[in-house]
Design a protein around this motif. Sequence first.
Motif, short mmCIF file in Angstrom:
data_model
loop_
_atom_site.label_atom_id
_atom_site.label_comp_id
_atom_site.label_asym_id
_atom_site.label_seq_id
_atom_site.Cartn_x
_atom_site.Cartn_y
_atom_site.Cartn_z
N TYR A 187 0.85 -1.20 0.00
CA TYR A 187 0.00 0.00 0.00
C TYR A 187 0.88 1.25 0.00
CZ TYR A 187 -3.17 3.61 1.74
OH TYR A 187 -3.89 4.77 1.90
N LEU A 188 0.51 2.24 -0.81
CA LEU A 188 1.25 3.50 -0.83
C LEU A 188 0.34 4.63 -1.28
CD1 LEU A 188 3.23 3.87 -4.14
CD2 LEU A 188 2.14 1.69 -3.63
N GLY A 189 0.77 5.85 -1.02
CA GLY A 189 0.06 7.03 -1.50
C GLY A 189 0.76 7.60 -2.71
N ASP A 190 0.12 8.55 -3.38
CA ASP A 190 0.71 9.11 -4.59
C ASP A 190 2.03 9.83 -4.31
OD1 ASP A 190 -0.65 12.30 -4.62
OD2 ASP A 190 -1.54 10.73 -3.40
N GLY A 191 2.16 10.41 -3.12
CA GLY A 191 3.41 11.08 -2.79
C GLY A 191 4.59 10.13 -2.73
N ALA A 192 4.33 8.85 -2.39
CA ALA A 192 5.41 7.87 -2.30
C ALA A 192 6.05 7.58 -3.64
CB ALA A 192 4.88 6.58 -1.69
N THR A 193 5.34 7.87 -4.74
CA THR A 193 5.90 7.58 -6.06
C THR A 193 7.03 8.54 -6.42
OG1 THR A 193 4.32 8.96 -7.28
CG2 THR A 193 3.67 6.68 -6.81
N ARG A 248 2.28 18.86 -9.40
CA ARG A 248 3.54 19.48 -8.99
C ARG A 248 4.60 18.44 -8.63
NH1 ARG A 248 3.53 24.37 -6.58
NH2 ARG A 248 5.77 24.00 -6.36
N GLN A 249 4.21 17.18 -8.45
CA GLN A 249 5.18 16.18 -8.04
C GLN A 249 5.51 15.18 -9.15
OE1 GLN A 249 4.45 12.98 -5.49
NE2 GLN A 249 2.22 13.09 -5.58
N THR A 250 4.74 15.15 -10.24
CA THR A 250 5.06 14.26 -11.34
C THR A 250 4.58 14.87 -12.65
OG1 THR A 250 4.78 12.03 -12.27
CG2 THR A 250 2.91 12.94 -11.06
N TRP A 283 -3.18 14.70 -3.31
CA TRP A 283 -2.33 15.57 -2.51
C TRP A 283 -1.24 14.77 -1.81
CZ3 TRP A 283 -2.64 20.64 -3.13
CH2 TRP A 283 -3.83 21.17 -3.62
N ALA A 284 0.01 15.17 -2.00
CA ALA A 284 1.13 14.68 -1.20
C ALA A 284 1.38 15.74 -0.13
CB ALA A 284 2.37 14.46 -2.06
#
Length: 355
Positions: free
Chosen positions: A157-163, A199-201, A191-192
């Motif tokens: 399991y992970l969130g989008d910020g982890a990518t 803004r993150q990818t 949101w990360a």
Amino acid sequence: MHRVIGERSLAETSVDSDLVRTLLRDVVRARVFDHRAVALQRRGWMSGYPPFEGQEGSQVGAAHALADDDWLFPTYRSNAMQIARGRPPADILRFRRGLSAFEPDGPTGDSTAENRDSDRLGTTFTTATPIATQLPHAVGAGIAATHLGEDHAVCAYLGDGATSEGDFHEAMNFAGVFSAPVVFFCENNHWAISLPEERQTASETIAQKARAYGFDGVRVDGNDPLAVYEVVAESRERARAGDPVLVESLTYRQGAHSTSDDPGRYRGDVALPEWRTADPLERTAEYLREEGAIDESFVEDARESADAELDEAVAAAESTPEPEPEEAFEYAYAELPPRVLAQRRAVAERERTRE
């Protein structure tokens, strides 16, 4: 984009009436837990808490798609997934208060997998708080399972910020190279913390990141627990056959990143489709009422039951004794090395002088 609600009747899905009621019941349980946990934190009962309201359907659908012997590597926001998989709410509350997650003197007298509330709990690993550190561990566990000839899958399991973390890319690369039986379940809540997805990818989707590592990525309506169930169930079968999958579950975090966060400072109006910001509990309940799978009192009855469950969980957590300082050394090593033994003795001596 895989979706059920608004596109198919219940009879056209792979989900039977008993399972859909269980899914909705667990969504309600998760919502009640989340609201209670936030209220407890606000009164100082625990120091901090990461809300997940709006993401219950995504997590519950994924949890029920896993087999009992599949392994889950969770993070701090995956409480709904853990509850649906059999983790007692009291365990999570103890964890948030810095106590031992299990109650050693509970009804069974121990915390082994065969004596807990669910066999699935024995294959749910400790909650990871640092971002993405659980991903290489999950892949390593999957590779080990293959090496040992075991036939289960691993869900990371992970969130989008982890990518955006290096651990994510390293884990994906190892999974692809070694055909690890892993489902990477990424909840993209947009949101990360305060950083929006764009803004993150620069990737058009998170799912497409899997292509660089030699396997497939799929997207699913994360506010549709039936759709998430179907996608994760299919993905785990592919993973067991040596074909890892990255599932991007599109959902939305209705509240703050944590109880110390103020989303009003950065979020504002978000241009997302209505299905993505729709409440998964209300949306699923309406669909199941229209399909004749539940009656009008189902949600309220489930809420009352969940409230009673949380009353017991809070009482159990409050009755758990505070840990002794020496307990910090108990699970660090199988056999404590001399340096750490000396540290434990020093802590014990300090505590004795305080008495």
